[in-house]
Write an enzyme that holds these catalytic residues in place. Structure first.
Site, PDB file in Angstrom:
ATOM      1  N   TRP A 125      -1.737  17.457  21.536  1.00 16.90           N
ATOM      2  CA  TRP A 125      -2.137  18.787  21.055  1.00 16.90           C
ATOM      3  C   TRP A 125      -3.575  19.143  21.414  1.00 16.90           C
ATOM      4  O   TRP A 125      -3.966  20.283  21.253  1.00 16.90           O
ATOM      5  CB  TRP A 125      -1.975  18.855  19.525  1.00 16.90           C
ATOM      6  N   ASN A 126      -4.389  18.182  21.868  1.00 14.83           N
ATOM      7  CA  ASN A 126      -5.810  18.523  22.004  1.00 14.83           C
ATOM      8  C   ASN A 126      -6.124  19.363  23.241  1.00 14.83           C
ATOM      9  O   ASN A 126      -7.091  20.106  23.253  1.00 14.83           O
ATOM     10  CB  ASN A 126      -6.706  17.272  21.903  1.00 14.83           C
TER      11      ASN A 126
ATOM     12  N   GLY B 229      -1.604  10.493  25.036  1.00  9.67           N
ATOM     13  CA  GLY B 229      -1.583  10.456  23.573  1.00  9.67           C
ATOM     14  C   GLY B 229      -2.197   9.176  23.072  1.00  9.67           C
ATOM     15  O   GLY B 229      -3.034   8.552  23.746  1.00  9.67           O
TER      16      GLY B 229
ATOM     17  N   CYS C 168     -10.100  12.773  24.297  1.00  8.02           N
ATOM     18  CA  CYS C 168     -10.065  11.323  24.492  1.00  8.02           C
ATOM     19  C   CYS C 168     -11.287  10.828  25.268  1.00  8.02           C
ATOM     20  O   CYS C 168     -11.562   9.634  25.286  1.00  8.02           O
ATOM     21  CB  CYS C 168      -8.777  10.902  25.166  1.00  8.02           C
TER      22      CYS C 168
ATOM     23  N   GLU D 108      -2.126   7.877  29.654  1.00  7.18           N
ATOM     24  CA  GLU D 108      -3.517   8.271  29.364  1.00  7.18           C
ATOM     25  C   GLU D 108      -3.665   8.111  27.865  1.00  7.18           C
ATOM     26  O   GLU D 108      -3.186   8.948  27.103  1.00  7.18           O
ATOM     27  CB  GLU D 108      -3.760   9.736  29.747  1.00  7.18           C
TER      28      GLU D 108
ATOM     29  N   GLU E 294     -11.625   5.306  17.577  1.00  5.52           N
ATOM     30  CA  GLU E 294     -11.953   6.663  17.966  1.00  5.52           C
ATOM     31  C   GLU E 294     -12.006   7.518  16.689  1.00  5.52           C
ATOM     32  O   GLU E 294     -11.007   7.609  15.970  1.00  5.52           O
ATOM     33  CB  GLU E 294     -10.782   7.141  18.841  1.00  5.52           C
TER      34      GLU E 294
ATOM     35  N   GLU F 281      -4.792  10.688  36.983  1.00  4.07           N
ATOM     36  CA  GLU F 281      -4.342  12.074  37.125  1.00  4.07           C
ATOM     37  C   GLU F 281      -5.448  12.859  37.817  1.00  4.07           C
ATOM     38  O   GLU F 281      -6.627  12.573  37.622  1.00  4.07           O
ATOM     39  CB  GLU F 281      -4.039  12.673  35.748  1.00  4.07           C
TER      40      GLU F 281
HETATM   41  P1  ADP Z   1      -1.949  12.155  18.470  1.00  4.94           P
HETATM   42  O1  ADP Z   1      -2.448  11.105  17.531  1.00  4.94           O
HETATM   43  O2  ADP Z   1      -2.938  12.717  19.383  1.00  4.94           O
HETATM   44  O3  ADP Z   1      -1.061  13.177  17.842  1.00  4.94           O
HETATM   45  P2  ADP Z   1       0.419  10.909  19.510  1.00  4.94           P
HETATM   46  O4  ADP Z   1       0.448   9.759  20.433  1.00  4.94           O
HETATM   47  O5  ADP Z   1       0.971  10.748  18.141  1.00  4.94           O
HETATM   48  O6  ADP Z   1      -1.091  11.345  19.494  1.00  4.94           O
HETATM   49  O7  ADP Z   1       1.100  12.174  20.147  1.00  4.94           O
HETATM   50  C1  ADP Z   1       1.107  12.472  21.522  1.00  4.94           C
HETATM   51  C2  ADP Z   1       2.486  12.956  21.913  1.00  4.94           C
HETATM   52  O8  ADP Z   1       3.412  11.889  21.688  1.00  4.94           O
HETATM   53  C3  ADP Z   1       2.997  14.136  21.103  1.00  4.94           C
HETATM   54  O9  ADP Z   1       3.755  14.979  21.967  1.00  4.94           O
HETATM   55  C4  ADP Z   1       3.878  13.476  20.081  1.00  4.94           C
HETATM   56  O10 ADP Z   1       4.881  14.334  19.586  1.00  4.94           O
HETATM   57  C5  ADP Z   1       4.494  12.370  20.915  1.00  4.94           C
HETATM   58  N1  ADP Z   1       5.082  11.269  20.154  1.00  4.94           N
HETATM   59  C6  ADP Z   1       4.699  10.762  18.975  1.00  4.94           C
HETATM   60  N2  ADP Z   1       5.516   9.752  18.599  1.00  4.94           N
HETATM   61  C7  ADP Z   1       6.439   9.599  19.578  1.00  4.94           C
HETATM   62  C8  ADP Z   1       7.556   8.723  19.803  1.00  4.94           C
HETATM   63  N3  ADP Z   1       7.891   7.804  18.927  1.00  4.94           N
HETATM   64  N4  ADP Z   1       8.256   8.884  20.955  1.00  4.94           N
HETATM   65  C9  ADP Z   1       7.913   9.829  21.844  1.00  4.94           C
HETATM   66  N5  ADP Z   1       6.901  10.661  21.695  1.00  4.94           N
HETATM   67  C10 ADP Z   1       6.154  10.571  20.584  1.00  4.94           C
END
Ligand code: ADP
Length: 482
Positions: free
Chosen positions: A155-156, A232, A288, A254, A385, A462
């Site tokens: 989302w960032n 993420g 990040c 990433e 972080e 990337e």
């Molecule tokens: P943040 O802490 O920045 O929200 P996340 O790693 O939780 O980071 O989220 C990054 C992306 O990964 C988002 O699109 C989120 O919906 C997705 N995500 C979170 N959990 C899962 C999962 N178990 N499988 C696939 N995607 C996931």
């Protein structure tokens, strides 16, 4: 749906699969500055994801067989459509994500740059001819698109993290299924609407919103998907790596960072303050590559702290779409709790506040720009972080000590330092354990450079020409009987 867009049709509340808008809007997307609903999007799961993968697979042979120049021309139109829609995209982005509108506009420009860059790079996926050890054979290497790809984005940076993956994938001749973050799906869907208008064929780029675990489970286990690109958290990245292992998928990751920022005594202190402001408080500290640990040589410590605290006090906190605002809210309540926990832990272990330190009087998820001094290695701010507007400052005496502290992390994404001594610049740049180093600058991201981390910050790069390699397979042809 109160956004006043020039083109209201960019605000989508359905998913985009095979060139069709489908699904019932079920999950609310809210403005983090006010908690108000902006729109809703479908809550899709594994079944719809499978459908998107099958669609992407059907679209693959035709897209792959076009010439790179043909694909490039279409991507160029997508780039221009994004640039033309900058104001609307920035408003959607700022509303669902919270960043100041000026930052949102910059992100759209940055996001568009990846489409333009990779539209060009797609024409340069050269092969090789290798001198053969056999007189009767010739050795030729070609590069081919890997196939159906999947992207999972955070989302960032609701626009740039998508184009940084979709640009190279589509330019290389791959098709893609995208799962954007559920906090910020509207920017992703608006980008898909522009892709459709630009002539990207049905099924080449698909967007599925909904349950992360279910969508991720399908994307990582479906054998048709040959490549996953994820941005993420390290925690989710590890899970996706495990899930993708069963079908041996190519993976780009990433992940999190814990960027050190070192200010040596020979630095231009005003420039270092400016760089720290940009790298620390951009997106309210939620990138990040944001500085997490600031190491300052003791002889320039007081000057640096005073100047940074003064500059940070000048930030204007508020709703991102309001004029003059330079720091928006944090994304959600959990983000604020984490920042509070980090500050409380630091204070309990001996740190002191030079500025801020608590929730902002605006309420909601707003947090004061904060400067902590006297930080030490036993604090949470040293290891995790913070992902918020907290500048944590540590003192050091010697170059070796600064390097040891900076490298004492399982992460290795970005690092920054300020120095004007050419010998030190080379030594420190080579010794920092990270994928990217900002030297006398706090801003390092652009489309022409390879973005990525080492250690537990990630796999792959990337941007740059490296970015498209992630979507290509190398094939070696041994041509004998010559
Ligand atoms: P943040 O802490 O920045 O929200 P996340 O790693 O939780 O980071 O989220 C990054 C992306 O990964 C988002 O699109 C989120 O919906 C997705 N995500 C979170 N959990 C899962 C999962 N178990 N499988 C696939 N995607 C996931």
């Amino acid at each position: 749906m109160g956004l006043s867009l020039r083109d209201p049709s960019l605000l989508k509340d359905q998913c985009f699969i095979g060139g069709t808008w489908i699904g019932v809007p079920e999950v609310d997307v809210t403005d983090p500055a006010s908690g108000e609903k902006i729109a809703a999007v479908p809550n899709f799961a594994a079944r719809e994801t499978r459908q998107a993968i099958e669609t992407a697979d059907r679209a693959l042979p035709e897209w792959r067989s076009r010439t790179a120049a043909q694909r490039s021309a279409i991507l160029r139109r997508w780039f221009e459509a994004i640039v033309d829609a900058t104001e609307d995209l920035a408003l959607i982005l700022s509303s669902e994500q919270g960043k100041p509108i000026a930052e949102a506009r910059s992100e759209i420009t940055y996001a568009a740059s990846f489409i333009e860059w990779f539209a060009e790079e797609g024409k340069r996926t050269y092969g090789e001819v290798i001198p053969s050890p056999r007189a009767d054979a010739r050795i030729v290497v070609i590069q081919q698109p890997i196939g159906v790809t999947a992207a999972i984005t955070p989302w960032n940076f609701p626009a740039a993290m998508i184009t940084r993956k979709a640009g190279p994938a589509l330019a290389a001749g791959c098709t893609m299924v995208l799962k954007p973050a559920m906090q910020t799906p509207l920017t992703a869907l608006a980008l898909a609407a522009l892709a459709q208008r630009s002539g990207i064929p049905d099924g080449v780029f698909n967007v599925v919103t909904g349950r992360a675990r279910d969508i991720g489970g399908e994307l990582t286990s479906n054998p048709t998907v040959r490549k996953i690109s994820f941005t993420g958290s390290t925690e989710v990245g590890r899970l996706l790596l495990q899930q993708g292992a069963a079908t041996v998928k190519k993976m780009s990751m990433e992940l999190g960072g814990n960027a050190p920022f070192i200010v040596f005594d020979d630095a231009d202190i005003d420039a270092a303050v400016e760089g720290a402001m940009l790298s620390k408080y951009r997106n309210s500290g939620q990138t990040c590559v944001c500085v997490n640990r600031i190491y300052v040589q003791r002889s320039v410590l007081d000057e640096f702290v005073a100047k940074l605290a003064k500059a940070a006090a000048g930030l204007r906190v508020g709703r991102g779409t309001d004029a003059g605002v330079t720091q928006g809210p944090l994304i959600d309540a959990a983000a604020v709790s984490k920042v509070e926990e980090h500050v409380a832990d630091a204070l309990a272990k001996g740190a002191k506040l030079a500025l801020g330190g608590k929730r902002h009087t605006l309420g909601g998820t707003f947090f004061e720009p904060t400067v902590l001094v006297d930080c030490s290695a036993d604090m949470l701010v040293a290891h995790e972080e913070t992902f918020g507007p907290v500048a944590s400052i540590f003192a050091f005496d010697e170059e070796e000590e600064a390097l040891r502290l900076a490298n004492a992390s399982e992460f290795g994404l970005a690092g920054y330092f300020y120095s004007r001594d050419i010998g030190r610049v080379w030594r420190v740049a080579e010794a920092l354990e990270c994928g990217m180093v900002g030297i006398n600058t706090g801003l390092i991201s652009n489309e022409v450079s390879p973005f990525g981390g080492i250690k537990q910050s990630g796999i792959g790069r990337e941007g740059a020409s490296h970015g498209i390699s992630e979507y290509l397979e190398v094939k070696y042809l041994c041509m004998a009987g010559v």
